[in-house]
Design a protein around this motif. Structure first.
Motif, PDB file in Angstrom:
ATOM      1  N   THR A  42      79.705  -7.865  32.594  1.00  0.00           N
ATOM      2  CA  THR A  42      80.950  -8.281  33.242  1.00  0.00           C
ATOM      3  C   THR A  42      81.716  -7.151  33.900  1.00  0.00           C
ATOM      4  O   THR A  42      82.265  -7.323  34.989  1.00  0.00           O
ATOM      5  CB  THR A  42      81.842  -9.008  32.214  1.00  0.00           C
ATOM      6  N   GLY A  43      81.795  -5.986  33.260  1.00  0.00           N
ATOM      7  CA  GLY A  43      82.527  -4.875  33.851  1.00  0.00           C
ATOM      8  C   GLY A  43      81.980  -4.499  35.218  1.00  0.00           C
ATOM      9  O   GLY A  43      82.739  -4.295  36.179  1.00  0.00           O
ATOM     10  N   LEU A  48      81.905  -5.294  41.435  1.00  0.00           N
ATOM     11  CA  LEU A  48      81.202  -5.805  42.619  1.00  0.00           C
ATOM     12  C   LEU A  48      82.045  -6.840  43.360  1.00  0.00           C
ATOM     13  O   LEU A  48      82.063  -6.874  44.594  1.00  0.00           O
ATOM     14  CB  LEU A  48      79.857  -6.400  42.208  1.00  0.00           C
ATOM     15  N   LEU A  49      82.750  -7.685  42.616  1.00  0.00           N
ATOM     16  CA  LEU A  49      83.649  -8.653  43.238  1.00  0.00           C
ATOM     17  C   LEU A  49      84.827  -7.946  43.902  1.00  0.00           C
ATOM     18  O   LEU A  49      85.219  -8.278  45.032  1.00  0.00           O
ATOM     19  CB  LEU A  49      84.159  -9.653  42.197  1.00  0.00           C
ATOM     20  N   LYS A  50      85.386  -6.982  43.210  1.00  0.00           N
ATOM     21  CA  LYS A  50      86.538  -6.241  43.738  1.00  0.00           C
ATOM     22  C   LYS A  50      86.182  -5.527  45.033  1.00  0.00           C
ATOM     23  O   LYS A  50      86.994  -5.465  45.966  1.00  0.00           O
ATOM     24  CB  LYS A  50      87.024  -5.235  42.693  1.00  0.00           C
ATOM     25  N   LYS A  66      91.110 -10.532  32.721  1.00  0.00           N
ATOM     26  CA  LYS A  66      91.679  -9.181  32.638  1.00  0.00           C
ATOM     27  C   LYS A  66      91.649  -8.507  34.006  1.00  0.00           C
ATOM     28  O   LYS A  66      92.632  -7.904  34.447  1.00  0.00           O
ATOM     29  CB  LYS A  66      90.900  -8.339  31.626  1.00  0.00           C
ATOM     30  N   SER A  67      90.524  -8.615  34.696  1.00  0.00           N
ATOM     31  CA  SER A  67      90.367  -7.951  35.988  1.00  0.00           C
ATOM     32  C   SER A  67      91.324  -8.522  37.041  1.00  0.00           C
ATOM     33  O   SER A  67      91.931  -7.779  37.819  1.00  0.00           O
ATOM     34  CB  SER A  67      88.909  -8.087  36.461  1.00  0.00           C
ATOM     35  N   ILE A  68      91.473  -9.845  37.064  1.00  0.00           N
ATOM     36  CA  ILE A  68      92.397 -10.475  38.015  1.00  0.00           C
ATOM     37  C   ILE A  68      93.834 -10.052  37.712  1.00  0.00           C
ATOM     38  O   ILE A  68      94.620  -9.753  38.616  1.00  0.00           O
ATOM     39  CB  ILE A  68      92.260 -12.014  37.982  1.00  0.00           C
ATOM     40  N   THR A  69      94.179 -10.008  36.433  1.00  0.00           N
ATOM     41  CA  THR A  69      95.518  -9.594  36.023  1.00  0.00           C
ATOM     42  C   THR A  69      95.817  -8.171  36.495  1.00  0.00           C
ATOM     43  O   THR A  69      96.957  -7.831  36.791  1.00  0.00           O
ATOM     44  CB  THR A  69      95.669  -9.690  34.495  1.00  0.00           C
ATOM     45  N   GLU A  70      94.758  -7.361  36.584  1.00  0.00           N
ATOM     46  CA  GLU A  70      94.909  -5.966  37.005  1.00  0.00           C
ATOM     47  C   GLU A  70      94.790  -5.780  38.508  1.00  0.00           C
ATOM     48  O   GLU A  70      94.770  -4.655  38.999  1.00  0.00           O
ATOM     49  CB  GLU A  70      93.871  -5.105  36.285  1.00  0.00           C
ATOM     50  N   LEU A 269      95.379  -5.161  25.943  1.00  0.00           N
ATOM     51  CA  LEU A 269      94.332  -4.970  26.936  1.00  0.00           C
ATOM     52  C   LEU A 269      94.808  -5.321  28.342  1.00  0.00           C
ATOM     53  O   LEU A 269      94.147  -4.979  29.329  1.00  0.00           O
ATOM     54  CB  LEU A 269      93.102  -5.812  26.566  1.00  0.00           C
ATOM     55  N   ILE A 270      95.940  -6.024  28.457  1.00  0.00           N
ATOM     56  CA  ILE A 270      96.624  -6.236  29.730  1.00  0.00           C
ATOM     57  C   ILE A 270      98.106  -5.968  29.516  1.00  0.00           C
ATOM     58  O   ILE A 270      98.600  -6.020  28.389  1.00  0.00           O
ATOM     59  CB  ILE A 270      96.402  -7.654  30.307  1.00  0.00           C
ATOM     60  N   ASP A 271      98.819  -5.668  30.600  1.00  0.00           N
ATOM     61  CA  ASP A 271     100.244  -5.326  30.515  1.00  0.00           C
ATOM     62  C   ASP A 271     101.158  -6.521  30.757  1.00  0.00           C
ATOM     63  O   ASP A 271     102.341  -6.479  30.432  1.00  0.00           O
ATOM     64  CB  ASP A 271     100.594  -4.233  31.530  1.00  0.00           C
ATOM     65  N   GLN A 272     100.600  -7.581  31.366  1.00  0.00           N
ATOM     66  CA  GLN A 272     101.441  -8.712  31.724  1.00  0.00           C
ATOM     67  C   GLN A 272     100.621  -9.989  31.787  1.00  0.00           C
ATOM     68  O   GLN A 272      99.397  -9.943  31.912  1.00  0.00           O
ATOM     69  CB  GLN A 272     102.082  -8.476  33.106  1.00  0.00           C
ATOM     70  N   ARG A 273     101.315 -11.113  31.708  1.00  0.00           N
ATOM     71  CA  ARG A 273     100.684 -12.415  31.916  1.00  0.00           C
ATOM     72  C   ARG A 273     101.097 -12.893  33.301  1.00  0.00           C
ATOM     73  O   ARG A 273     102.271 -12.810  33.668  1.00  0.00           O
ATOM     74  CB  ARG A 273     101.169 -13.404  30.846  1.00  0.00           C
TER      75      ARG A 273
END
Length: 281
Positions: A42-43, A48-50, A66-70, A269-273
């Protein structure tokens, strides 16, 4: 013919895609679906998507959230596997570790940061009551790297999908200490915002095809034997996996998305929702 680049792990979950490609189901709709295996997980797929080196991905729910949130400009198109992923927890066969509790303050092998093996190490540590700040990691890229890391003592344990790792247990390379299932549906179909914006009609065809295949997948004659041969698994293991696995044909529920985000927040693991409309198509 519209070319679509899709990525996923080389595991039995994704066999319906290969079946549909081999039978020409996408070509009949004018879609050249180009599948690329990403054994790093996944990482790597998030990157690759980014970087827009792929249009679509079958990817772990917690990893892409997590990735979308970031800031990854990607959205979840739909849920793909509705059941949890069974993460096996493994040590080297010659390791002195006999119980899960003994792994506290040791080093986990992970494919890369942001991967399922990384995120689920936190989920498991939380369940065990360990101090999350004490978790230590060694990046090993893929399953082969994990074998090397555990064999040489560069890492102490490794979390990976139970049935994919089972042949290494059977071969006397790893010892299985236990399992940690994901607290949510494990795989989703995700796509980049740019691809979604320009290809709504194409996405409709892709969803229609793959959902038809997954809906009837378990009824295919001798599909268990086909999977066992293709993925070098024992027939009994594949049969057990199929009983545990449920494919989905709908969008990821908002309450499930909320649970994923709340868990990632709790684990720092994330800073925000962020709102569901920024994550779900």
């Amino acid at each position: 013919m519209k070319t679509v680049r899709i990525i996923g792990v080389p595991e039995h979950f994704n066999f319906p895609w290969h079946l549909a490609i081999d039978e020409g189901a996408f070509e009949e709709r004018g879609i050249a679906l180009e599948w690329t295996d990403v054994p790093e997980g996944t990482g790597k797929m998030c990157n690759l998507l980014k970087e827009e080196k792929a249009d679509l991905a079958i990817i772990l729910t917690e990893g892409i959230v997590k990735s979308i949130t970031e800031g990854n400009t990607t959205k979840i198109i739909q849920e793909y596997i509705a059941s949890p992923l069974l993460w096996g927890i493994h040590v080297d066969v010659n390791s002195n570790f006999k119980k899960l509790a003994e792994l506290e303050n040791t080093t986990a092998a992970i494919s890369r940061f942001g991967s399922g093996s990384h995120l689920m190490a936190y989920v498991h540590a939380k369940q065990m009551g360990w101090n999350l700040e004490d978790l230590k990691f060694n990046t090993i890229n893929n399953l082969e790297g994990a074998v090397q890391a555990l064999t040489t003592g560069n890492a102490d344990y490794f979390m990976w999908e139970h049935f994919t790792t089972k042949p290494l247990v059977d071969a006397g390379i790893f010892r299985h200490l236990g399992d940690c299932p994901t607290p949510w549906p494990c795989f989703v179909l995700a796509g980049t915002d740019s691809f979604i914006a320009e290809n709504n009609h194409v996405i409709g065809h892709i969803r229609e095809i793959i959902n038809a295949y997954t809906l009837e997948f378990k009824q295919i004659p001798s599909i268990d034997r086909t999977l066992a041969n293709r993925y070098q698994q024992k027939l009994a293991d594949i049969q057990e996996w199929m009983q545990l696995t449920q494919w989905s044909q709908k969008q990821l529920p908002k309450h499930t998305l909320l649970k994923v985000q709340e868990t990632l927040l709790e684990l720092n693991l994330i800073d925000q929702r962020i709102s569901a409309d920024k994550i779900l198509m």
